[in-house]
Design a protein around this motif. Structure first.
Motif, PDB file in Angstrom:
ATOM      1  N   LEU A  83      57.427  55.717  26.150  1.00 45.88           N
ATOM      2  CA  LEU A  83      58.418  54.739  26.601  1.00 45.88           C
ATOM      3  C   LEU A  83      59.479  54.493  25.529  1.00 45.88           C
ATOM      4  CD1 LEU A  83      56.179  52.125  28.451  1.00 45.88           C
ATOM      5  CD2 LEU A  83      57.899  53.627  29.457  1.00 45.88           C
ATOM      6  N   ASN A  84      59.050  54.358  24.281  1.00 44.93           N
ATOM      7  CA  ASN A  84      60.019  54.149  23.194  1.00 44.93           C
ATOM      8  C   ASN A  84      60.953  55.337  23.048  1.00 44.93           C
ATOM      9  OD1 ASN A  84      59.560  51.538  22.378  1.00 44.93           O
ATOM     10  ND2 ASN A  84      57.969  52.096  20.949  1.00 44.93           N
ATOM     11  N   ALA A  85      60.414  56.550  23.166  1.00 44.24           N
ATOM     12  CA  ALA A  85      61.244  57.750  23.072  1.00 44.24           C
ATOM     13  C   ALA A  85      62.267  57.783  24.210  1.00 44.24           C
ATOM     14  CB  ALA A  85      60.381  59.006  23.088  1.00 44.24           C
ATOM     15  N   GLY A  86      61.847  57.414  25.403  1.00 41.09           N
ATOM     16  CA  GLY A  86      62.752  57.375  26.550  1.00 41.09           C
ATOM     17  C   GLY A  86      63.854  56.333  26.382  1.00 41.09           C
ATOM     18  N   ILE A  87      63.493  55.173  25.865  1.00 43.44           N
ATOM     19  CA  ILE A  87      64.489  54.114  25.650  1.00 43.44           C
ATOM     20  C   ILE A  87      65.478  54.534  24.570  1.00 43.44           C
ATOM     21  CG2 ILE A  87      64.825  51.746  24.846  1.00 43.44           C
ATOM     22  CD1 ILE A  87      62.115  51.087  26.235  1.00 43.44           C
ATOM     23  N   GLU A  88      64.999  55.173  23.511  1.00 45.31           N
ATOM     24  CA  GLU A  88      65.898  55.656  22.458  1.00 45.31           C
ATOM     25  C   GLU A  88      66.881  56.692  23.012  1.00 45.31           C
ATOM     26  OE1 GLU A  88      63.587  56.982  19.105  1.00 45.31           O
ATOM     27  OE2 GLU A  88      62.699  54.982  18.851  1.00 45.31           O
ATOM     28  N   LEU A  89      66.402  57.601  23.856  1.00 40.49           N
ATOM     29  CA  LEU A  89      67.270  58.594  24.472  1.00 40.49           C
ATOM     30  C   LEU A  89      68.302  57.917  25.369  1.00 40.49           C
ATOM     31  CD1 LEU A  89      68.020  61.536  25.033  1.00 40.49           C
ATOM     32  CD2 LEU A  89      66.236  61.560  26.796  1.00 40.49           C
ATOM     33  N   LEU A  90      67.854  56.948  26.140  1.00 35.85           N
ATOM     34  CA  LEU A  90      68.761  56.194  27.005  1.00 35.85           C
ATOM     35  C   LEU A  90      69.848  55.510  26.184  1.00 35.85           C
ATOM     36  CD1 LEU A  90      69.472  55.060  29.808  1.00 35.85           C
ATOM     37  CD2 LEU A  90      67.824  53.227  29.376  1.00 35.85           C
ATOM     38  N   GLU A  91      69.456  54.894  25.064  1.00 29.51           N
ATOM     39  CA  GLU A  91      70.437  54.210  24.212  1.00 29.51           C
ATOM     40  C   GLU A  91      71.445  55.197  23.616  1.00 29.51           C
ATOM     41  OE1 GLU A  91      67.746  50.357  22.863  1.00 29.51           O
ATOM     42  OE2 GLU A  91      67.622  52.217  21.698  1.00 29.51           O
ATOM     43  N   GLU A  92      70.989  56.387  23.252  1.00 30.03           N
ATOM     44  CA  GLU A  92      71.902  57.416  22.741  1.00 30.03           C
ATOM     45  C   GLU A  92      72.887  57.840  23.828  1.00 30.03           C
ATOM     46  OE1 GLU A  92      69.649  60.723  21.210  1.00 30.03           O
ATOM     47  OE2 GLU A  92      68.539  59.426  19.813  1.00 30.03           O
ATOM     48  N   GLN A  93      72.387  58.006  25.043  1.00 25.92           N
ATOM     49  CA  GLN A  93      73.251  58.409  26.144  1.00 25.92           C
ATOM     50  C   GLN A  93      74.246  57.316  26.490  1.00 25.92           C
ATOM     51  OE1 GLN A  93      70.227  59.474  28.994  1.00 25.92           O
ATOM     52  NE2 GLN A  93      70.097  61.581  28.244  1.00 25.92           N
ATOM     53  N   ILE A  94      73.826  56.079  26.445  1.00 19.61           N
ATOM     54  CA  ILE A  94      74.719  54.948  26.707  1.00 19.61           C
ATOM     55  C   ILE A  94      75.852  54.929  25.694  1.00 19.61           C
ATOM     56  CG2 ILE A  94      74.882  52.416  26.650  1.00 19.61           C
ATOM     57  CD1 ILE A  94      72.040  52.385  27.901  1.00 19.61           C
ATOM     58  N   ALA A  95      75.532  55.204  24.444  1.00 21.18           N
ATOM     59  CA  ALA A  95      76.552  55.186  23.390  1.00 21.18           C
ATOM     60  C   ALA A  95      77.664  56.196  23.653  1.00 21.18           C
ATOM     61  CB  ALA A  95      75.909  55.447  22.032  1.00 21.18           C
ATOM     62  N   GLY A  96      77.377  57.254  24.395  1.00 16.50           N
ATOM     63  CA  GLY A  96      78.375  58.271  24.691  1.00 16.50           C
ATOM     64  C   GLY A  96      79.206  57.989  25.934  1.00 16.50           C
ATOM     65  N   LEU A  97      78.957  56.895  26.597  1.00 20.82           N
ATOM     66  CA  LEU A  97      79.675  56.550  27.821  1.00 20.82           C
ATOM     67  C   LEU A  97      80.958  55.785  27.513  1.00 20.82           C
ATOM     68  CD1 LEU A  97      76.683  55.365  30.044  1.00 20.82           C
ATOM     69  CD2 LEU A  97      77.952  57.507  30.246  1.00 20.82           C
ATOM     70  N   PRO A  98      81.869  55.732  28.473  1.00 21.28           N
ATOM     71  CA  PRO A  98      83.070  54.894  28.290  1.00 21.28           C
ATOM     72  C   PRO A  98      82.673  53.432  28.056  1.00 21.28           C
ATOM     73  CG  PRO A  98      83.304  56.330  30.207  1.00 21.28           C
ATOM     74  CD  PRO A  98      81.881  56.467  29.729  1.00 21.28           C
ATOM     75  N   ALA A  99      83.472  52.746  27.273  1.00 21.74           N
ATOM     76  CA  ALA A  99      83.163  51.376  26.834  1.00 21.74           C
ATOM     77  C   ALA A  99      82.846  50.429  27.988  1.00 21.74           C
ATOM     78  CB  ALA A  99      84.302  50.819  25.992  1.00 21.74           C
ATOM     79  N   GLU A 100      83.581  50.548  29.097  1.00 23.14           N
ATOM     80  CA  GLU A 100      83.370  49.600  30.205  1.00 23.14           C
ATOM     81  C   GLU A 100      82.016  49.770  30.887  1.00 23.14           C
ATOM     82  OE1 GLU A 100      85.809  53.061  31.841  1.00 23.14           O
ATOM     83  OE2 GLU A 100      85.899  51.793  30.076  1.00 23.14           O
ATOM     84  N   TRP A 101      81.360  50.904  30.704  1.00 23.86           N
ATOM     85  CA  TRP A 101      80.047  51.132  31.303  1.00 23.86           C
ATOM     86  C   TRP A 101      78.906  50.768  30.361  1.00 23.86           C
ATOM     87  CZ3 TRP A 101      80.608  56.751  33.578  1.00 23.86           C
ATOM     88  CH2 TRP A 101      81.593  56.747  34.570  1.00 23.86           C
ATOM     89  N   ARG A 102      79.190  50.679  29.097  1.00 20.44           N
ATOM     90  CA  ARG A 102      78.116  50.512  28.102  1.00 20.44           C
ATOM     91  C   ARG A 102      77.389  49.180  28.195  1.00 20.44           C
ATOM     92  NH1 ARG A 102      81.447  52.222  23.004  1.00 20.44           N
ATOM     93  NH2 ARG A 102      82.058  54.246  23.774  1.00 20.44           N
ATOM     94  N   GLN A 103      78.119  48.078  28.293  1.00 24.90           N
ATOM     95  CA  GLN A 103      77.484  46.762  28.190  1.00 24.90           C
ATOM     96  C   GLN A 103      76.394  46.524  29.233  1.00 24.90           C
ATOM     97  OE1 GLN A 103      80.068  43.354  28.282  1.00 24.90           O
ATOM     98  NE2 GLN A 103      78.623  42.136  27.108  1.00 24.90           N
ATOM     99  N   PRO A 104      76.650  46.750  30.525  1.00 21.75           N
ATOM    100  CA  PRO A 104      75.556  46.496  31.489  1.00 21.75           C
ATOM    101  C   PRO A 104      74.361  47.429  31.290  1.00 21.75           C
ATOM    102  CG  PRO A 104      77.581  47.182  32.624  1.00 21.75           C
ATOM    103  CD  PRO A 104      77.893  47.109  31.184  1.00 21.75           C
ATOM    104  N   LEU A 105      74.634  48.674  30.932  1.00 21.88           N
ATOM    105  CA  LEU A 105      73.530  49.601  30.702  1.00 21.88           C
ATOM    106  C   LEU A 105      72.781  49.276  29.412  1.00 21.88           C
ATOM    107  CD1 LEU A 105      75.220  52.918  31.869  1.00 21.88           C
ATOM    108  CD2 LEU A 105      73.471  51.598  33.063  1.00 21.88           C
ATOM    109  N   ALA A 106      73.499  48.812  28.406  1.00 21.51           N
ATOM    110  CA  ALA A 106      72.848  48.402  27.154  1.00 21.51           C
ATOM    111  C   ALA A 106      71.940  47.197  27.406  1.00 21.51           C
ATOM    112  CB  ALA A 106      73.890  48.095  26.092  1.00 21.51           C
ATOM    113  N   ARG A 107      72.362  46.298  28.277  1.00 20.58           N
ATOM    114  CA  ARG A 107      71.512  45.147  28.620  1.00 20.58           C
ATOM    115  C   ARG A 107      70.234  45.627  29.325  1.00 20.58           C
ATOM    116  NH1 ARG A 107      76.450  42.395  29.977  1.00 20.58           N
ATOM    117  NH2 ARG A 107      76.137  42.964  32.152  1.00 20.58           N
ATOM    118  N   THR A 108      70.371  46.612  30.181  1.00 20.58           N
ATOM    119  CA  THR A 108      69.209  47.167  30.877  1.00 20.58           C
ATOM    120  C   THR A 108      68.255  47.812  29.871  1.00 20.58           C
ATOM    121  OG1 THR A 108      70.491  47.528  32.875  1.00 20.58           O
ATOM    122  CG2 THR A 108      68.425  48.765  32.658  1.00 20.58           C
TER     123      THR A 108
END
Length: 116
Positions: A83-108
């Motif tokens: 689970l931690n590995a999956g969340i870390e991957l998700l956070e890395e992928q979120i960082a590569g998204l356009p700024a307007e998409w990052r905040q809601p996904l970062a909260r998730t």
């Protein structure tokens, strides 16, 4: 056992202890805490509890075996790691998204991390 293997073993036992420690006997918990958390030697534990070093060694080996058996049956530490590995991957992928998409996904992602 070389230093790297000893550190790996210590980290593994500490992780398993976090998940399954309450399922051990009081004596097993105490000996594991002394040896792996507080870095006591077998001799120091033996002197504190007025038993032989061999008895301490046997208690520790049995406690380690029980922790490994719980993990083999329940797999909580492995699940936690995945689970931690999956969340870390998700956070890395979120960082590569356009700024307007990052905040809601970062909260998730933060919500998932806090659920652990």
């Amino acid at each position: 056992m070389n230093g790297e293997n000893a550190l790996e073993k210590t980290n593994r036992i500490n992780a398993l202890f976090d998940f399954y420690g309450p399922l051990l006997t009081d004596k097993q918990q105490t000996f594991l805490k002394c040896y792996f958390h507080d870095d006591y030697t077998l001799g120091e534990i033996a002197a504190d509890f007025r038993i032989s070093r061999q008895a301490v060694y046997e208690h520790l080996k049995r406690a380690e075996q029980v922790l490994e058996e719980y993990e083999a049956k329940l797999g909580l530490a492995a699940r936690h790691s995945r689970l931690n590995a999956g969340i870390e991957l998700l956070e890395e992928q979120i960082a590569g998204l356009p700024a307007e998409w990052r905040q809601p996904l970062a909260r998730t992602a933060a919500l998932l991390r806090s659920a652990e």
